[in-house]
Design a protein around this motif. Structure first.
Motif, PDB file in Angstrom:
ATOM      1  N   GLN A  94       0.831  -1.206   0.000  1.00 30.49           N
ATOM      2  CA  GLN A  94       0.000   0.000   0.000  1.00 30.49           C
ATOM      3  C   GLN A  94       0.867   1.257   0.000  1.00 30.49           C
ATOM      4  O   GLN A  94       0.587   2.231  -0.698  1.00 30.49           O
ATOM      5  CB  GLN A  94      -0.934   0.024   1.213  1.00 30.49           C
ATOM      6  CG  GLN A  94      -1.986  -1.074   1.213  1.00 30.49           C
ATOM      7  CD  GLN A  94      -1.542  -2.276   2.014  1.00 30.49           C
ATOM      8  OE1 GLN A  94      -0.376  -2.697   1.961  1.00 30.49           O
ATOM      9  NE2 GLN A  94      -2.459  -2.870   2.753  1.00 30.49           N
ATOM     10  N   PHE A  97       2.379   1.740  -3.442  1.00 30.30           N
ATOM     11  CA  PHE A  97       1.381   2.229  -4.403  1.00 30.30           C
ATOM     12  C   PHE A  97       1.092   3.712  -4.186  1.00 30.30           C
ATOM     13  O   PHE A  97       0.959   4.488  -5.127  1.00 30.30           O
ATOM     14  CB  PHE A  97       0.077   1.424  -4.287  1.00 30.30           C
ATOM     15  CG  PHE A  97       0.118   0.107  -5.016  1.00 30.30           C
ATOM     16  CD1 PHE A  97       0.531   0.035  -6.338  1.00 30.30           C
ATOM     17  CD2 PHE A  97      -0.275  -1.063  -4.381  1.00 30.30           C
ATOM     18  CE1 PHE A  97       0.568  -1.183  -7.014  1.00 30.30           C
ATOM     19  CE2 PHE A  97      -0.239  -2.285  -5.052  1.00 30.30           C
ATOM     20  CZ  PHE A  97       0.178  -2.338  -6.364  1.00 30.30           C
ATOM     21  N   MET A  98       0.973   4.082  -2.931  1.00 32.67           N
ATOM     22  CA  MET A  98       0.717   5.498  -2.619  1.00 32.67           C
ATOM     23  C   MET A  98       1.858   6.369  -3.156  1.00 32.67           C
ATOM     24  O   MET A  98       1.621   7.408  -3.770  1.00 32.67           O
ATOM     25  CB  MET A  98       0.631   5.690  -1.100  1.00 32.67           C
ATOM     26  CG  MET A  98      -0.606   5.111  -0.459  1.00 32.67           C
ATOM     27  SD  MET A  98      -1.981   6.234  -0.566  1.00 32.67           S
ATOM     28  CE  MET A  98      -1.363   7.593   0.389  1.00 32.67           C
ATOM     29  N   GLN A 101       1.809   6.815  -6.895  1.00 35.30           N
ATOM     30  CA  GLN A 101       0.719   7.563  -7.524  1.00 35.30           C
ATOM     31  C   GLN A 101       0.616   9.024  -7.123  1.00 35.30           C
ATOM     32  O   GLN A 101      -0.038   9.806  -7.798  1.00 35.30           O
ATOM     33  CB  GLN A 101      -0.607   6.864  -7.196  1.00 35.30           C
ATOM     34  CG  GLN A 101      -0.699   5.495  -7.816  1.00 35.30           C
ATOM     35  CD  GLN A 101      -1.902   4.749  -7.291  1.00 35.30           C
ATOM     36  OE1 GLN A 101      -2.883   4.609  -7.981  1.00 35.30           O
ATOM     37  NE2 GLN A 101      -1.829   4.326  -6.047  1.00 35.30           N
ATOM     38  N   TYR A 102       1.204   9.364  -5.991  1.00 34.99           N
ATOM     39  CA  TYR A 102       1.113  10.755  -5.522  1.00 34.99           C
ATOM     40  C   TYR A 102       2.495  11.403  -5.496  1.00 34.99           C
ATOM     41  O   TYR A 102       3.517  10.714  -5.313  1.00 34.99           O
ATOM     42  CB  TYR A 102       0.574  10.795  -4.083  1.00 34.99           C
ATOM     43  CG  TYR A 102      -0.896  10.506  -3.929  1.00 34.99           C
ATOM     44  CD1 TYR A 102      -1.847  11.473  -4.226  1.00 34.99           C
ATOM     45  CD2 TYR A 102      -1.328   9.269  -3.452  1.00 34.99           C
ATOM     46  CE1 TYR A 102      -3.202  11.217  -4.052  1.00 34.99           C
ATOM     47  CE2 TYR A 102      -2.684   9.008  -3.275  1.00 34.99           C
ATOM     48  CZ  TYR A 102      -3.617   9.981  -3.577  1.00 34.99           C
ATOM     49  OH  TYR A 102      -4.953   9.738  -3.401  1.00 34.99           O
ATOM     50  N   ARG A 113       2.003  14.219 -10.635  1.00 36.84           N
ATOM     51  CA  ARG A 113       1.006  13.343 -10.010  1.00 36.84           C
ATOM     52  C   ARG A 113       0.162  14.193  -9.067  1.00 36.84           C
ATOM     53  O   ARG A 113       0.574  15.287  -8.674  1.00 36.84           O
ATOM     54  CB  ARG A 113       1.685  12.238  -9.191  1.00 36.84           C
ATOM     55  CG  ARG A 113       2.777  11.488  -9.921  1.00 36.84           C
ATOM     56  CD  ARG A 113       2.193  10.403 -10.814  1.00 36.84           C
ATOM     57  NE  ARG A 113       3.125  10.020 -11.872  1.00 36.84           N
ATOM     58  CZ  ARG A 113       4.033   9.063 -11.755  1.00 36.84           C
ATOM     59  NH1 ARG A 113       4.116   8.370 -10.660  1.00 36.84           N
ATOM     60  NH2 ARG A 113       4.852   8.775 -12.749  1.00 36.84           N
ATOM     61  N   PRO A 114      -0.985  13.680  -8.644  1.00 42.32           N
ATOM     62  CA  PRO A 114      -1.757  14.417  -7.631  1.00 42.32           C
ATOM     63  C   PRO A 114      -0.906  14.636  -6.376  1.00 42.32           C
ATOM     64  O   PRO A 114      -0.149  13.747  -5.986  1.00 42.32           O
ATOM     65  CB  PRO A 114      -2.934  13.480  -7.334  1.00 42.32           C
ATOM     66  CG  PRO A 114      -3.020  12.576  -8.498  1.00 42.32           C
ATOM     67  CD  PRO A 114      -1.636  12.431  -9.047  1.00 42.32           C
ATOM     68  N   ILE A 116      -0.202  15.053  -2.448  1.00 43.39           N
ATOM     69  CA  ILE A 116      -0.769  14.621  -1.176  1.00 43.39           C
ATOM     70  C   ILE A 116       0.063  15.264  -0.073  1.00 43.39           C
ATOM     71  O   ILE A 116       1.284  15.407  -0.212  1.00 43.39           O
ATOM     72  CB  ILE A 116      -0.772  13.079  -1.052  1.00 43.39           C
ATOM     73  CG1 ILE A 116      -1.530  12.631   0.190  1.00 43.39           C
ATOM     74  CG2 ILE A 116       0.644  12.508  -1.039  1.00 43.39           C
ATOM     75  CD1 ILE A 116      -1.799  11.136   0.259  1.00 43.39           C
ATOM     76  N   ALA A 124      -1.710   7.414   5.910  1.00 45.63           N
ATOM     77  CA  ALA A 124      -2.070   6.255   5.077  1.00 45.63           C
ATOM     78  C   ALA A 124      -1.088   5.113   5.323  1.00 45.63           C
ATOM     79  O   ALA A 124      -1.486   3.950   5.477  1.00 45.63           O
ATOM     80  CB  ALA A 124      -2.061   6.654   3.605  1.00 45.63           C
ATOM     81  N   GLU A 127      -1.669   3.668   8.775  1.00 42.32           N
ATOM     82  CA  GLU A 127      -2.917   2.894   8.836  1.00 42.32           C
ATOM     83  C   GLU A 127      -2.745   1.539   8.148  1.00 42.32           C
ATOM     84  O   GLU A 127      -3.224   0.509   8.643  1.00 42.32           O
ATOM     85  CB  GLU A 127      -4.069   3.674   8.205  1.00 42.32           C
ATOM     86  CG  GLU A 127      -5.421   2.998   8.401  1.00 42.32           C
ATOM     87  CD  GLU A 127      -6.570   3.743   7.747  1.00 42.32           C
ATOM     88  OE1 GLU A 127      -6.416   4.917   7.368  1.00 42.32           O
ATOM     89  OE2 GLU A 127      -7.642   3.117   7.605  1.00 42.32           O
ATOM     90  N   ALA A 128      -2.052   1.562   7.004  1.00 41.50           N
ATOM     91  CA  ALA A 128      -1.818   0.302   6.281  1.00 41.50           C
ATOM     92  C   ALA A 128      -0.974  -0.641   7.132  1.00 41.50           C
ATOM     93  O   ALA A 128      -1.251  -1.847   7.224  1.00 41.50           O
ATOM     94  CB  ALA A 128      -1.132   0.589   4.946  1.00 41.50           C
TER      95      ALA A 128
END
Lengths: 269, 347
Positions: A94, A97-98, A101-102, A113-114, A116, A124, A127-128
């Protein structure tokens, strides 16, 4: 005094299992027992009220497999001074991947990228990790002190195209902030495990080709934990040299003495 | 029998049999949609915190709710919720007033630049226009601006691609920057920033002002997206606090009444605007145990579920399957509502 330790986990215990002779020579004060299950079956396994680590209730197939591979369907963890649990990826996919992508707002690079925020990214990741760390803690219930090692990082081969491609790792192969990400992840994981009474055993630096990657030499000749002699060469499972190195890190964390081990020894690629 | 203009009216026209004697959420023929809603309709959701339930129920029912700034692969659900991902169609945070929405769209179109867009607290900076989406703040005002710029691009894309804009009107009270009229979703000093009466001024908008704001907003968006239609609702959630000087109960009733009137006037002005009476459904005296939870602000999860089921049924759509719908309970209690933070300032 000899201390009893159990190496429990997924197919990734194979690396340590096949290093048994080397481990015995290096750590004469440790008596080592192995207990492994395939990934999915290991995730469902856990300790019962009597302290027996075993497959999920009613899973006759897994019990049969455990018996064949480990010589016993259930492992009595009350007999051990410590457990080395190997195999979970503990929120790492996770996190990767985060990161893929960010773009994290506080980090200097921008890849279109977006964005964050750092608090959101860390939240995140934590939490993962927490979800998996909770699961691990439930599986072992603190019967014996648990030392947790991640499933080995795959080798650099998996970041390329082909049958061994591992998406989470491939997705960050060219990430400009990989060292930072690796440090953040390992710190967060160590904290999460400590908060649950477990000790993190990081993958030894000598085995790593880079952040989240293992040197290919440590995957060569890796064998199926269920069948000695069955070579995997899948770039995900590691060989006995890796197992010995990881066990050395575990023994160090455990405070065991080493006889004749050269902790600086490095395998040549 | 003498003739009366009420003779021959259907059951829905009479309180007895229309409301009394009927289950609070089983009213027949309450809502007649002006236009159909299908699973293919691309829905944009925004508004005050009650709107979170509307969007969530639509998503669960399988509608095409737009998510322009989604939680990407790997982001776990609690983090996504806490940081405003997937709560609305863009990470707008709660939009409590129509003026706030109008200014947001004006800013998106380059027609407006908000004053004091970053508020500081303990060395961290919050986007003053959506402070709830970054609960731990950001590193610098420049970072606030960078993330906001990206948000506005996503917002524009989403609004351009929407078929239906579901907007829940929440409050009439707001705080403005005296000099520029910039309106903020929270009072300065609630999450970040600091209240200075020389800089900020309290406003309690009336019907005329709100209608003017709505008309301007609707016209701007019609230009951007000529096919866009509106579904308005009024949040039944009472004010957590009022700065109007009135008792909070009076202020709440005034606020809701004003918003309700605006909705009617807006609907009367265009057949592209519809109103769904979620407010009335919640406030109905027919709820045997009351529609609110113990704090008398949070709408009980089963009421939210019933309201949304009625809405979906009106469009011939089925609510989410049972197991999924049970999640509404958690969602309801967890609706992120900065306004509730005002409770901390009680004497």
């Amino acid at each position: 005094m000899t201390r009893a330790v159990a190496v429990v986990g997924t197919s990734n215990i194979g690396a340590v299992k096949y290093a048994e002779a080397e481990i015995a020579a290096e750590h004469p004060d440790l008596s080592v027992t192995f207990y492994g299950l395939p990934g999915g079956k290991f995730a469902e396994a856990g300790v019962d009220a009597a302290g027996l680590f075993q497959p999920a209730e009613g899973d006759a197939g897994a019990r049969k497999l455990a018996e064949r591979v480990n010589g016993t369907a259930a492992l009595d963890l009350t007999r051990f001074d410590a457990v080395l649990a190997i195999g979970d990826t503990l929120g790492m996919p996770q996190t990767l991947f985060m990161a893929a992508q960010y773009d994290v707002a506080d980090w200097p690079t921008r890849r279109d990228r977006p964005l964050i925020s750092t608090p959101a990214f860390l939240s995140a990741m934590e939490e993962a990790i927490a979800g998996r760390a909770d699961h691990l803690a439930r599986q072992f219930r603190g019967i014996a002190p648990v030392f947790a090692a991640l499933a080995p990082y795959p080798t650099i081969a998996v970041t390329r195209r082909g049958p061994h491609r591992q998406e989470p790792y491939a997705s960050v192969a060219d990430h400009p902030e990989l060292p930072r990400l690796h440090a953040l992840y390992r710190d967060a994981l160590a904290r999460a495990l400590a908060a649950r009474g477990m000790t993190f055993v990081p993958q030894p630096a000598e085995t790593m080709a880079g952040p989240f990657l293992t040197k290919p030499a440590y995957a060569m000749g890796a064998m199926d934990f269920r069948t000695e002699g069955k070579v995997l060469n899948d770039h995900r499972h590691m060989n006995a040299a890796f197992g010995a190195s990881l066990f050395r890190a575990f023994a160090l964390a455990l405070g065991a003495t080493s006889a004749g081990a050269d902790p600086t020894a490095q395998i040549k690629e | 029998m003498a003739r009366s203009p009420y003779s021959g009216k259907p059951q829905r026209a009479f309180w007895r049999g229309g409301v009394a004697g009927v289950g609070a959420l089983e009213l027949v023929d309450l809502y007649r949609p002006r236009f159909p809603l299908t699973p293919e309709t691309r829905v944009f959701t925004a508004g005050s915190c009650f709107a979170q339930h509307v969007g969530a129920a639509m998503t669960r029912a399988g509608l095409s709710v737009i998510d322009a700034e989604p939680a990407l692969r790997g982001m776990p659900p609690e983090t996504a919720r806490r940081f405003g991902y997937g709560t609305y169609s863009a990470r707008t945070g709660n939009i409590y007033t129509v003026r706030q929405f109008r200014q947001l769209v004006e800013e998106m179109l380059g027609l407006f630049t908000p004053a004091l867009p970053a508020w500081e607290k303990d060395g961290r900076y919050w986007d003053a226009l959506r402070p709830g989406v970054e609960p731990e703040g950001l590193t610098s005002p420049a970072q606030v601006a960078e993330m906001r710029a990206q948000h506005l691009v996503a917002l524009g894309r989403a609004l351009e691609g929407a078929d239906l804009l579901v907007f829940t009107l929440g409050l009439t009270e707001g705080w403005e920057h005296r000099e520029t009229g910039t309106v903020y979703p929270t009072a300065p000093g609630t999450i970040a920033g600091d209240h200075d009466a020389d800089i900020f001024v309290f406003r309690n908008y009336g019907v005329a002002e709100i209608l003017e704001d709505f008309t301007a907003l609707e016209e701007m968006l019609a230009e951007l997206n000529p096919g866009l239609r509106w579904l308005l609702t009024v949040s039944p959630v009472p004010l957590a606090a009022t700065a109007s000087g009135d008792h909070v109960l009076t202020a709440t009733m005034r606020s809701k009444a004003v918003l309700r009137v605006v909705c009617d006037m807006a609907c009367d002005s265009s057949d592209r605007i519809d109103y769904f009476p979620s407010y009335e459904l919640v406030m109905s005296p027919a709820h045997a145990g009351g529609a609110f939870g113990p704090d008398l602000r949070s709408v009980r999860p089963e009421v939210v579920e019933g309201v949304m089921a009625l809405f979906l049924a009106s469009h011939g759509l089925a609510p989410a399957p049972e197991g999924v719908a049970e999640d509404v309970g958690d969602m309801s209690d967890d609706a992120l509502c900065e306004e509730a933070l005002l409770d901390a300032f009680r004497p």
